[in-house]
Design a protein around this motif. Structure first.
Motif, PDB file in Angstrom:
ATOM      1  N   GLY A 435       3.066   8.619  -5.633  1.00 30.70           N
ATOM      2  CA  GLY A 435       2.625   7.965  -4.413  1.00 30.70           C
ATOM      3  C   GLY A 435       1.682   8.788  -3.573  1.00 30.70           C
ATOM      4  N   LEU A 436       1.051   9.791  -4.177  1.00 32.90           N
ATOM      5  CA  LEU A 436       0.168  10.688  -3.455  1.00 32.90           C
ATOM      6  C   LEU A 436      -1.263  10.575  -3.966  1.00 32.90           C
ATOM      7  N   ASP A 437      -2.190  10.365  -3.060  1.00 35.04           N
ATOM      8  CA  ASP A 437      -3.609  10.352  -3.388  1.00 35.04           C
ATOM      9  C   ASP A 437      -4.089  11.801  -3.441  1.00 35.04           C
ATOM     10  N   HIS A 438      -4.498  12.254  -4.618  1.00 38.95           N
ATOM     11  CA  HIS A 438      -4.852  13.667  -4.776  1.00 38.95           C
ATOM     12  C   HIS A 438      -6.027  14.072  -3.908  1.00 38.95           C
ATOM     13  N   THR A 439      -6.854  13.108  -3.489  1.00 36.55           N
ATOM     14  CA  THR A 439      -7.983  13.448  -2.625  1.00 36.55           C
ATOM     15  C   THR A 439      -7.564  13.568  -1.154  1.00 36.55           C
ATOM     16  N   ARG A 440      -6.405  13.029  -0.811  1.00 40.57           N
ATOM     17  CA  ARG A 440      -5.913  13.074   0.571  1.00 40.57           C
ATOM     18  C   ARG A 440      -4.849  14.141   0.771  1.00 40.57           C
ATOM     19  N   LEU A 441      -4.238  14.605  -0.314  1.00 43.21           N
ATOM     20  CA  LEU A 441      -3.206  15.637  -0.204  1.00 43.21           C
ATOM     21  C   LEU A 441      -3.911  16.990  -0.067  1.00 43.21           C
ATOM     22  N   THR A 442      -4.229  17.353   1.154  1.00 41.44           N
ATOM     23  CA  THR A 442      -5.021  18.550   1.407  1.00 41.44           C
ATOM     24  C   THR A 442      -4.297  19.480   2.379  1.00 41.44           C
ATOM     25  N   TYR A 443      -4.732  20.716   2.388  1.00 38.32           N
ATOM     26  CA  TYR A 443      -4.210  21.710   3.325  1.00 38.32           C
ATOM     27  C   TYR A 443      -5.375  22.581   3.779  1.00 38.32           C
ATOM     28  N   ARG A 444      -5.509  22.719   5.071  1.00 37.35           N
ATOM     29  CA  ARG A 444      -6.624  23.490   5.603  1.00 37.35           C
ATOM     30  C   ARG A 444      -6.279  24.975   5.613  1.00 37.35           C
ATOM     31  N   TYR A 445      -7.124  25.741   4.958  1.00 33.82           N
ATOM     32  CA  TYR A 445      -6.888  27.179   4.833  1.00 33.82           C
ATOM     33  C   TYR A 445      -8.251  27.868   4.739  1.00 33.82           C
ATOM     34  N   ALA A 446      -8.390  28.978   5.458  1.00 35.18           N
ATOM     35  CA  ALA A 446      -9.623  29.782   5.422  1.00 35.18           C
ATOM     36  C   ALA A 446     -10.856  28.944   5.725  1.00 35.18           C
ATOM     37  N   GLY A 447     -10.698  27.981   6.627  1.00 34.92           N
ATOM     38  CA  GLY A 447     -11.850  27.230   7.101  1.00 34.92           C
ATOM     39  C   GLY A 447     -12.232  26.004   6.315  1.00 34.92           C
ATOM     40  N   ARG A 448     -11.468  25.660   5.265  1.00 35.76           N
ATOM     41  CA  ARG A 448     -11.797  24.433   4.543  1.00 35.76           C
ATOM     42  C   ARG A 448     -10.529  23.797   3.989  1.00 35.76           C
ATOM     43  N   ASP A 449     -10.646  22.522   3.612  1.00 37.24           N
ATOM     44  CA  ASP A 449      -9.522  21.789   3.043  1.00 37.24           C
ATOM     45  C   ASP A 449      -9.416  22.073   1.545  1.00 37.24           C
ATOM     46  N   PHE A 450      -8.204  22.391   1.131  1.00 30.90           N
ATOM     47  CA  PHE A 450      -7.923  22.618  -0.291  1.00 30.90           C
ATOM     48  C   PHE A 450      -7.039  21.496  -0.819  1.00 30.90           C
ATOM     49  N   ARG A 451      -7.155  21.267  -2.129  1.00 30.69           N
ATOM     50  CA  ARG A 451      -6.254  20.324  -2.785  1.00 30.69           C
ATOM     51  C   ARG A 451      -5.977  20.813  -4.209  1.00 30.69           C
ATOM     52  N   LEU A 452      -4.968  20.260  -4.836  1.00 25.33           N
ATOM     53  CA  LEU A 452      -4.576  20.682  -6.186  1.00 25.33           C
ATOM     54  C   LEU A 452      -5.720  20.513  -7.175  1.00 25.33           C
ATOM     55  N   THR A 453      -6.460  19.426  -7.058  1.00 28.12           N
ATOM     56  CA  THR A 453      -7.517  19.115  -8.020  1.00 28.12           C
ATOM     57  C   THR A 453      -8.887  19.603  -7.573  1.00 28.12           C
ATOM     58  N   ASP A 454      -8.955  20.373  -6.487  1.00 28.69           N
ATOM     59  CA  ASP A 454     -10.215  20.881  -5.950  1.00 28.69           C
ATOM     60  C   ASP A 454     -11.158  19.706  -5.681  1.00 28.69           C
ATOM     61  N   VAL A 455     -12.317  19.647  -6.323  1.00 31.82           N
ATOM     62  CA  VAL A 455     -13.229  18.518  -6.113  1.00 31.82           C
ATOM     63  C   VAL A 455     -13.298  17.649  -7.369  1.00 31.82           C
ATOM     64  N   HIS A 456     -12.271  17.746  -8.208  1.00 35.54           N
ATOM     65  CA  HIS A 456     -12.278  17.071  -9.504  1.00 35.54           C
ATOM     66  C   HIS A 456     -11.123  16.073  -9.581  1.00 35.54           C
ATOM     67  N   GLY A 457     -10.930  15.532 -10.769  1.00 39.50           N
ATOM     68  CA  GLY A 457      -9.750  14.738 -11.057  1.00 39.50           C
ATOM     69  C   GLY A 457      -9.932  13.241 -10.914  1.00 39.50           C
TER      70      GLY A 457
END
Length: 465
Positions: A435-457
């Motif tokens: 139930g998680l959209d991999h593009t929306r599951l993000t965490y802001r760290y070191a000035g940018r948003d990170f996600r498990l799939t980076d900019v891929h997937g």
């Protein structure tokens, strides 16, 4: 081979999980708010998914060392026909020594190495077009767990727990049984709040081909309760520590490290009762133990671990990983591969059957796979080399199409050629089923948003029921 753990050894084995909890300084409400996650005094409380989920929990059966796909779940009749011919990258093509047969009503081709799992063919979704970027074990293991091999990043289990929380506030939301070697990174939370990291139970599982499962959890899980102090005495002691922590927090105004320590100490206190009970299989029936092969011989160790995984899933743990090492077959394939498969075949079949009869398989996503596959060409006469360009994993339950085969490798099994599934796609799909959209599951760290799939997937929509 099984091992019994003393109380001290068990406490040491879960120390990574307690350590993650104790250093959960990043898990403040402010950090959660920055990441778009609802703030709460307890960061492990259940959170709503982005959309309705088909899977509530994951059991990941991690096969370290890389099982040979062309001998197990990727049927290659042309490889048999071309046995002994020159391979694409050198060496002679090596046919599988084991017969493949169509199984169940779905007719999935599965090797004789897995006769018991094959009985559940109509529950399996074979992904026969996996590929990743790393041809070596450490890098591929890290990428399989975190999405990258270049940087320290949160693990799949940590992302899942961060996105959804857990359904039992007295247990860790992410448990790794006999964690893989290098587990500090493979099950860690990296820059995510540390409370989302995995709690390891048992010693690390080996990667190498011979010698079986070095990191087995023993016959029983010893009591981790503090026997020197009564529960009331521990509560009094903890209250004093927490009062000091809160006093410091009041004076500091905002101190994520202190907030995390307060949360983690409370969870660790509750875990003393909940964790041993959840993992204690002594009350299971003889029939259940036999179903998992947990009562005999070579299947006992992994059978007990799979049974513990089911108990943890029932108890509300969100992500459970069970590791089985010994799949790195550069040689002795003819003897070692049947042994490894024999050690897990009955336990996995038992897990699937048990989940199904308890009506849990429909919302439990069971995943099986290693970090890559093996070459169609022989190595050292009776072995296979690494192959990250094409291999097989499978899923069951949790909303995937049952009795389904997705993607293909070429006629010999060297590389994915039809519907290739990169590890980023695999991660995106697992999160989607939760139930998680991999593009929306993000965490802001070191000035940018990170996600498990980076900019891929891309989600593998074809496998979703």
């Amino acid at each position: 081979m099984t091992y019994s753990l003393s109380r001290r050894e068990l406490l040491q084995s879960v120390s990574s999980g307690f350590g993650y909890l104790a250093f959960a300084g990043l898990s403040s409400a402010a950090a959660a708010a920055d990441a778009g996650v609802p703030a709460s005094t307890n960061p492990l409380l259940p959170k709503p998914p982005h959309f309705p989920a088909t899977a509530k929990r994951v059991i990941f059966l991690c096969m370290t060392g890389a099982p040979s796909h062309v001998d197990t779940f990727d049927y290659k009749p042309q490889l048999a026909k071309d046995h002994g011919k020159q391979g694409r990258y050198g060496g002679q093509l090596l046919k599988s020594q084991w017969e493949f047969r169509q199984r169940g009503e779905s007719g999935l081709w599965i090797s004789d190495l897995f006769p018991e799992v094959a009985r559940h063919a109509d529950d399996l979704c074979l992904i026969r077009s996996m590929n990743c970027d790393q041809p070596v074990h450490p890098g591929a293991q890290i990428q399989m767990h975190t999405g990258t091999a270049q940087f320290v990043r949160p693990s799949l289990g940590a992302w899942t727990l961060y996105g959804l929380g857990t359904e039992n506030d007295s247990l860790p939301g992410f448990v790794s049984i006999s964690p893989p070697a290098g587990s500090a990174q493979l099950i860690g939370s990296a820059f995510l709040p540390a409370i989302y990291g995995g709690t390891g139970i048992g010693r690390a599982s080996r990667i190498g081909g011979a010698g079986g499962q070095r990191g087995s959890v023993g016959d029983t899980i010893p009591d981790i309760r503090n026997t020197r102090l009564s529960t009331n005495q521990q509560r009094t002691q903890l209250d004093l520590i927490q009062a000091l922590n809160r006093d410091k927090l009041d004076r500091a105004g905002h101190a994520p490290g202190i907030e995390g320590a307060i949360e983690s100490f409370e969870l660790a206190f509750r875990m003393q009762d909940a964790m041993p009970d959840a993992m204690d299989i002594s009350g299971e029936t003889a029939e259940t133990l036999a179903m998992y092969g947990a009562d005999r011989g070579d299947t006992a160790a992994f059978g007990k671990q799979c049974l513990m995984a089911r108990r943890l899933a029932e108890s509300g743990v969100r992500f459970i990983e069970v590791t089985k090492g010994g799949w790195d077959h550069h040689q002795n394939l003819s003897t070692d591969l049947p042994q490894r498969c024999g050690e897990i075949d009955q336990p996995i079949a038992g897990l699937l059957a048990d989940l199904k009869q308890r009506d849990l398989l429909k919302d439990t996503l069971v995943i099986w796979g290693g970090e890559f596959g093996r070459t169609p060409a022989a190595q050292n006469g009776d072995g296979r080399d690494h192959n990250n360009k094409g291999y097989t994993t499978w899923m069951a339950g949790g909303g995937v199409k049952p009795g389904f085969s997705y993607g293909e490798t070429d006629e010999h099994g060297y590389a994915a050629v039809t519907d290739p599934c990169h590890i980023h796609d695999w991660h995106a799909t697992i999160l989607h089923l939760m139930g998680l959209d991999h593009t929306r599951l993000t965490y802001r760290y070191a000035g940018r948003d990170f996600r498990l799939t980076d900019v891929h997937g891309n989600v593998m929509k074809k496998i979703i029921a």
